[in-house]
Design an enzyme around this catalytic site. Structure first.
Site, PDB file in Angstrom:
ATOM      1  N   ASP A 104       0.911  -1.151  -0.108  1.00 17.25           N
ATOM      2  CA  ASP A 104      -0.069   0.020   0.082  1.00 17.25           C
ATOM      3  C   ASP A 104       0.899   1.299   0.025  1.00 17.25           C
ATOM      4  OD1 ASP A 104       0.466   0.956   3.026  1.00 17.25           O
ATOM      5  OD2 ASP A 104      -0.206  -1.174   3.082  1.00 17.25           O
ATOM      6  N   ASP A 158       6.583  -5.856   6.610  1.00 16.84           N
ATOM      7  CA  ASP A 158       5.162  -5.471   6.828  1.00 16.84           C
ATOM      8  C   ASP A 158       4.237  -6.252   6.071  1.00 16.84           C
ATOM      9  OD1 ASP A 158       2.952  -3.816   6.907  1.00 16.84           O
ATOM     10  OD2 ASP A 158       3.448  -2.310   5.400  1.00 16.84           O
ATOM     11  N   ASP A 177      -1.156 -11.985   7.978  1.00 12.83           N
ATOM     12  CA  ASP A 177      -0.794 -12.544   8.865  1.00 12.83           C
ATOM     13  C   ASP A 177      -0.423 -13.912   8.216  1.00 12.83           C
ATOM     14  OD1 ASP A 177      -2.633 -11.756  11.328  1.00 12.83           O
ATOM     15  OD2 ASP A 177      -3.593 -10.709   9.570  1.00 12.83           O
TER      16      ASP A 177
HETATM   17  N1  AG3 Z   1      -0.456  -5.769   7.546  1.00  5.84           N
HETATM   18  C1  AG3 Z   1      -1.126  -5.936   8.801  1.00  5.84           C
HETATM   19  C2  AG3 Z   1      -2.549  -6.486   8.813  1.00  5.84           C
HETATM   20  C3  AG3 Z   1      -2.691  -7.446  10.020  1.00  5.84           C
HETATM   21  C4  AG3 Z   1      -3.784  -7.847  10.512  1.00  5.84           C
HETATM   22  N2  AG3 Z   1      -4.036  -8.667  11.435  1.00  5.84           N
HETATM   23  C5  AG3 Z   1      -4.836  -8.871  12.481  1.00  5.84           C
HETATM   24  N3  AG3 Z   1      -5.885  -7.912  12.509  1.00  5.84           N
HETATM   25  N4  AG3 Z   1      -4.382  -9.634  13.230  1.00  5.84           N
HETATM   26  C6  AG3 Z   1      -0.915  -4.456   7.336  1.00  5.84           C
HETATM   27  C7  AG3 Z   1      -0.378  -4.000   6.031  1.00  5.84           C
HETATM   28  C8  AG3 Z   1      -0.478  -2.381   6.177  1.00  5.84           C
HETATM   29  N5  AG3 Z   1       0.736  -1.564   5.322  1.00  5.84           N
END
Ligand code: AG3
Length: 286
Positions: A85, A156, A159
C-alpha cells in the site's frame, strides 16, 4: 446495505459497512478489496482480512518505521518486505538520512491499485529516487540477498496465512539476520496477542534462535480488532531496545519528523508488555 465481514478468527468477527466499492479483484496472489467506509475512510482488505484504513494507518506505520530507525540511530539502508500500500515506504522515506530503501512486494497489483485507490497511503513515496522496488516473494529475495547489507528490516506482512506464511518461518528470520549489518535490527508485524497468542510464542521461538535480543513492542490499532498488536523485534544489540528517552528525543528532533502517534515516550513505553503476554512468553526462548 453492503457489508464486509472479516474472516480472521473462527468464533468472532468484525464488520464494516461498505459505502462505496472502489476495487474488488482476485489478483495473481490474493483477493484484494478497496472500499470506502464513512467513518474509516478507505479500507483495504486482502483475503478477507483488513490490512489498512485511512483513519488509523498512521499508528501502525509510524510505529513500525520510526521505532527501529530511531532506535538504530544511524540507519542508512532499509529493507521493507511487503507493504504494497506504500504507507511504510512513506514513513521510512521521511528520514532524510536514509540513503537507500529496498521494498520487496510479492503482488504488483496491490501496489498499482493502492496508488490508484489509496493514494494518501504512499503520498508520492513511490517516486522517491532512493527507492528500489522489487516485485518478488520476500522469502526468495532474502535468500538471494548479500550478507550484511541492511541496517533496518521491516516486515510489513499479512497474517501467517496464504502468501505471508513464509514471512513467519524460522528460515526467514535467519536470512534476515544474515543480511543485516552488525548493529542492525528487524521489526515485524506479529498479530494481536489476545487472539493470536500461539503466533507470538512461535515467533519468540523462531526469531529467538537467530537474534541475541528478541522481544516485542506494541500499539493498539483499532481496526486490528482485539487490543494491542505485537511487533516483533530482533537484534544482536540489546542496547537498541534500551536507548534512553533523551537520546530518542534528540534523534527525533534531528530527523525533523512530525508524527501523530509516535513520540520518544511512546517508543520507550511500547516495549513494556502486559503481564499476561509476558507470562505467556516466559519459558520460551529468551
Ligand atoms: N498488514 C498487517 C495486517 C494485520 C492484520 N491482522 C490482524 N488484525 N491480526 C498491514 C499492512 C499495512 N501496510
Amino acid at each position: 446495505m453492503k457489508e464486509f465481514q472479516e474472516t480472521l478468527y473462527d468464533s468472532i468477527a468484525q464488520c464494516f459497512r461498505i459505502d462505496k466499492m472502489y476495487f474488488e479483484h482476485k489478483t495473481e496472489h490474493q483477493h484484494l478489496m478497496i472500499f470506502h467506509n464513512a467513518f474509516l475512510g478507505r479500507v483495504m482488505t486482502l483475503d478477507g482480512i483488513v490490512q489498512t484504513t485511512e483513519k488509523d494507518e498512521f499508528i501502525y506505520h509510524e510505529m513500525m518505521a520510526h521505532v527501529p530507525i530511531l532506535a538504530h540511530g544511524h540507519a542508512r539502508r532499509v529493507l521493507i518486505i511487503g507493504g504494497g500500500d506504500g504507507a511504510m515506504l512513506r514513513e521510512v522515506s521521511r528520514h532524510r538520512a536514509i540513503e537507500s530503501i529496498v521494498m520487496v512486494e510479492i503482488d504488483a497489483e496491490v501496489i498499482e491499485m493502492a496508488k490508484q485507490h489509496l493514494p494518501r497511503h504512499s503520498a508520492g513515496a513511490f517516486t522517491d529516487p532512493r527507492l528500489q522496488l522489487v516485485i518478488s516473494d520476500g522469502m526468495e529475495f532474502v535468500r538471494g540477498a548479500e550478507s550484511g547489507q541492511f541496517d533496518v528490516i521491516i516486515s510489513d506482512s499479512t497474517d501467517p496465512i496464504g502468501p505471508g506464511e513464509v514471512l513467519f518461518s524460522e528460515d526467514f528470520y535467519g536470512q534476515c539476520k544474515r543480511i543485516l549489518a552488525p548493529g542492525g535490527v528487524m521489526a515485524t508485524q506479529n498479530g494481536v496477542p489476545f487472539f493470536q497468542l500461539d503466533e507470538l510464542i512461535q515467533t519468540r521461538e523462531r526469531m529467538g534462535r537467530h537474534f541475541a535480543d528478541q522481544s516485542f513492542y506494541s500499539a493498539a490499532v483499532p481496526t486490528y480488532y482485539g487490543g494491542i498488536m505485537a511487533f516483533g523485534w530482533g537484534s544482536d544489540d540489546p542496547g537498541l531496545r534500551q536507548v534512553d528517552e533523551q537520546t530518542l528525543q534528540q534523534r527525533f528532533r534531528e530527523a525533523g519528523l512530525e508524527t501523530r502517534y509516535y513520540t520518544p515516550q511512546i517508543h520507550r513505553a511500547s516495549f513494556a508488555l502486559p503481564a499476561w503476554v509476558q507470562d505467556a512468553l516466559d519459558g520460551y526462548g529468551q
